[in-house]
Design a protein around this motif. Structure first.
Motif, PDB file in Angstrom:
ATOM      1  N   ASN A   1       2.562   1.607  -3.453  1.00  0.00           N
ATOM      2  CA  ASN A   1       1.542   1.941  -4.448  1.00  0.00           C
ATOM      3  C   ASN A   1       1.148   3.409  -4.362  1.00  0.00           C
ATOM      4  O   ASN A   1       0.997   4.086  -5.385  1.00  0.00           O
ATOM      5  CB  ASN A   1       0.317   1.045  -4.240  1.00  0.00           C
ATOM      6  CG  ASN A   1      -0.663   1.118  -5.388  1.00  0.00           C
ATOM      7  OD1 ASN A   1      -0.278   1.151  -6.555  1.00  0.00           O
ATOM      8  ND2 ASN A   1      -1.940   1.150  -5.067  1.00  0.00           N
ATOM      9  N   LYS A   2       0.998   3.912  -3.134  1.00  0.00           N
ATOM     10  CA  LYS A   2       0.606   5.303  -2.923  1.00  0.00           C
ATOM     11  C   LYS A   2       1.761   6.270  -3.203  1.00  0.00           C
ATOM     12  O   LYS A   2       1.589   7.264  -3.917  1.00  0.00           O
ATOM     13  CB  LYS A   2       0.118   5.480  -1.485  1.00  0.00           C
ATOM     14  CG  LYS A   2      -0.286   6.903  -1.139  1.00  0.00           C
ATOM     15  CD  LYS A   2      -0.714   7.013   0.317  1.00  0.00           C
ATOM     16  CE  LYS A   2      -1.048   8.455   0.676  1.00  0.00           C
ATOM     17  NZ  LYS A   2      -1.421   8.589   2.117  1.00  0.00           N
ATOM     18  N   ASP A   3       2.935   5.964  -2.652  1.00  0.00           N
ATOM     19  CA  ASP A   3       4.062   6.897  -2.753  1.00  0.00           C
ATOM     20  C   ASP A   3       4.571   7.057  -4.181  1.00  0.00           C
ATOM     21  O   ASP A   3       5.053   8.131  -4.562  1.00  0.00           O
ATOM     22  CB  ASP A   3       5.217   6.439  -1.855  1.00  0.00           C
ATOM     23  CG  ASP A   3       4.897   6.595  -0.373  1.00  0.00           C
ATOM     24  OD1 ASP A   3       3.839   7.179  -0.047  1.00  0.00           O
ATOM     25  OD2 ASP A   3       5.695   6.121   0.455  1.00  0.00           O
ATOM     26  N   TYR A   4       4.485   5.981  -4.985  1.00  0.00           N
ATOM     27  CA  TYR A   4       5.051   6.017  -6.333  1.00  0.00           C
ATOM     28  C   TYR A   4       3.991   5.950  -7.437  1.00  0.00           C
ATOM     29  O   TYR A   4       4.342   5.789  -8.612  1.00  0.00           O
ATOM     30  CB  TYR A   4       6.058   4.866  -6.505  1.00  0.00           C
ATOM     31  CG  TYR A   4       7.255   4.998  -5.594  1.00  0.00           C
ATOM     32  CD1 TYR A   4       8.336   5.808  -5.933  1.00  0.00           C
ATOM     33  CD2 TYR A   4       7.297   4.343  -4.359  1.00  0.00           C
ATOM     34  CE1 TYR A   4       9.428   5.952  -5.088  1.00  0.00           C
ATOM     35  CE2 TYR A   4       8.385   4.478  -3.511  1.00  0.00           C
ATOM     36  CZ  TYR A   4       9.443   5.276  -3.880  1.00  0.00           C
ATOM     37  OH  TYR A   4      10.527   5.415  -3.037  1.00  0.00           O
ATOM     38  N   ASN A   5       2.712   6.105  -7.064  1.00  0.00           N
ATOM     39  CA  ASN A   5       1.612   6.111  -8.049  1.00  0.00           C
ATOM     40  C   ASN A   5       1.731   4.939  -9.018  1.00  0.00           C
ATOM     41  O   ASN A   5       1.775   5.111 -10.242  1.00  0.00           O
ATOM     42  CB  ASN A   5       1.591   7.437  -8.831  1.00  0.00           C
ATOM     43  CG  ASN A   5       1.376   8.644  -7.937  1.00  0.00           C
ATOM     44  OD1 ASN A   5       0.476   8.639  -7.094  1.00  0.00           O
ATOM     45  ND2 ASN A   5       2.205   9.659  -8.096  1.00  0.00           N
ATOM     46  N   LEU A   6       1.753   3.734  -8.475  1.00  0.00           N
ATOM     47  CA  LEU A   6       2.037   2.542  -9.283  1.00  0.00           C
ATOM     48  C   LEU A   6       0.785   1.915  -9.905  1.00  0.00           C
ATOM     49  O   LEU A   6       0.875   0.872 -10.548  1.00  0.00           O
ATOM     50  CB  LEU A   6       2.775   1.508  -8.424  1.00  0.00           C
ATOM     51  CG  LEU A   6       4.166   1.967  -7.937  1.00  0.00           C
ATOM     52  CD1 LEU A   6       4.753   0.967  -6.956  1.00  0.00           C
ATOM     53  CD2 LEU A   6       5.107   2.187  -9.107  1.00  0.00           C
ATOM     54  N   ASP A   7      -0.367   2.544  -9.697  1.00  0.00           N
ATOM     55  CA  ASP A   7      -1.603   2.112 -10.357  1.00  0.00           C
ATOM     56  C   ASP A   7      -1.916   0.644 -10.064  1.00  0.00           C
ATOM     57  O   ASP A   7      -2.295  -0.119 -10.952  1.00  0.00           O
ATOM     58  CB  ASP A   7      -1.507   2.350 -11.866  1.00  0.00           C
ATOM     59  CG  ASP A   7      -2.870   2.305 -12.548  1.00  0.00           C
ATOM     60  OD1 ASP A   7      -3.879   2.572 -11.875  1.00  0.00           O
ATOM     61  OD2 ASP A   7      -2.913   1.977 -13.750  1.00  0.00           O
ATOM     62  N   ASP A   8      -1.735   0.241  -8.801  1.00  0.00           N
ATOM     63  CA  ASP A   8      -2.086  -1.103  -8.324  1.00  0.00           C
ATOM     64  C   ASP A   8      -1.267  -2.223  -8.967  1.00  0.00           C
ATOM     65  O   ASP A   8      -1.677  -3.384  -8.946  1.00  0.00           O
ATOM     66  CB  ASP A   8      -3.581  -1.392  -8.524  1.00  0.00           C
ATOM     67  CG  ASP A   8      -4.454  -0.426  -7.726  1.00  0.00           C
ATOM     68  OD1 ASP A   8      -4.064  -0.090  -6.597  1.00  0.00           O
ATOM     69  OD2 ASP A   8      -5.500  -0.007  -8.242  1.00  0.00           O
TER      70      ASP A   8
ATOM     71  N   ASP B   1       0.828  -1.218   0.000  1.00  0.00           N
ATOM     72  CA  ASP B   1       0.000   0.000   0.000  1.00  0.00           C
ATOM     73  C   ASP B   1       0.854   1.255   0.000  1.00  0.00           C
ATOM     74  O   ASP B   1       0.541   2.235  -0.692  1.00  0.00           O
ATOM     75  CB  ASP B   1      -0.931   0.000   1.215  1.00  0.00           C
ATOM     76  CG  ASP B   1      -2.044  -1.035   1.109  1.00  0.00           C
ATOM     77  OD1 ASP B   1      -2.315  -1.490  -0.019  1.00  0.00           O
ATOM     78  OD2 ASP B   1      -2.630  -1.388   2.153  1.00  0.00           O
ATOM     79  N   LYS B   2       1.935   1.249   0.773  1.00  0.00           N
ATOM     80  CA  LYS B   2       2.807   2.426   0.848  1.00  0.00           C
ATOM     81  C   LYS B   2       3.500   2.670  -0.495  1.00  0.00           C
ATOM     82  O   LYS B   2       3.538   3.807  -0.986  1.00  0.00           O
ATOM     83  CB  LYS B   2       3.838   2.254   1.959  1.00  0.00           C
ATOM     84  CG  LYS B   2       4.789   3.445   2.093  1.00  0.00           C
ATOM     85  CD  LYS B   2       5.633   3.330   3.340  1.00  0.00           C
ATOM     86  CE  LYS B   2       6.667   4.463   3.412  1.00  0.00           C
ATOM     87  NZ  LYS B   2       6.066   5.803   3.299  1.00  0.00           N
TER      88      LYS B   2
END
Length: 228
Positions: free
Chosen positions: A154-161, A151-152
């Motif tokens: 995915n959020k921090d690097y805008n990895l689009d899930d 989750d961290k």
């Protein structure tokens, strides 16, 4: 404040409550207030003496208190409740008073926990730079850590899930062996928690490939996608 109330304010009482709920199967079904009381209430106490601790546990997200009319029941939330219980059992503050009988249910519950989740003592490794790192000792603990890392990232690097597996492995680092990381991540896929996906990664160097997941008879898995 009486010695009884001081004891109830401690982490010992909180851990004992969670252990009782887990032993009663509260992670799978509702447990009635009266049934919990029979487990934890000692001579001279009432279940209402534990009300503040139960409310604190609900605020933490470890348990849910359910009220239907005058009936009250509890459920143990996964993974938070199990994580709080595991941390409590590893804490130096959780110990039994000398000369007091702990009860057969406590001994049996601890034995079941040991068999299911492994050793409950706190384990650390010391890295070359002198930093102490706590070792992940069970699949349940790994699930919680891996999802938090996912989750961290995915959020921090805008990895689009679609989080690269090598990033998850490196973020967890020395807390778990490479073998256990591979085993438990594949197990999370089998439990429909994560989907491990093949695909090329930008600047996919040999070390990033090595830190991805190889599953026998299939393509290299380089991404993880959360399913829950």
């Amino acid at each position: 404040m009486s010695s009884k109330n001081k004891d109830l304010q401690g982490s010992y009482a909180k851990t004992r409550l969670l252990l009782a709920l887990w032993e009663l199967g509260a992670n799978e079904q509702k447990v009635a207030k009266g049934k919990l009381g029979k487990r934890v209430v000692s001579k001279g106490q009432k279940i209402t003496d534990y009300q503040g601790i139960l409310e604190d546990l609900q605020e933490q997200g470890a348990i849910t208190i359910l009220k239907k009319g005058s009936a009250i029941s509890y459920t143990l939330n996964s993974p938070i409740g199990l994580d709080v219980l595991g941390a409590g059992l590893r804490s130096d503050e959780f110990e039994f008073e000398s000369g007091k009988t702990i009860g057969t249910w406590v001994a049996n519950a601890l034995l079941r926990w040991f068999r299911q989740f492994g050793v409950v003592v706190n384990k650390t490794v010391v890295l070359d730079n002198g930093v102490k790192v706590e070792v992940i000792g069970s699949y349940e603990e790994f699930k919680s850590v891996a999802l938090a890392v996912y989750d961290k990232l995915n959020k921090d690097y805008n990895l689009d899930d679609l989080v690269p597996i090598y990033r998850i492995r490196r973020a967890i680092g020395e807390q778990v062996s490479r073998e256990k990381f591979n085993q438990w991540l594949v197990e999370m896929q089998a439990d429909d928690i994560l989907q491990l996906i093949a695909g090329e990664i930008a600047d996919f160097t040999s070390d990033k490939r090595e830190d991805s997941i190889s599953i026998a008879g299939t393509q290299l898995r380089s991404y993880a996608k959360r399913l829950i």
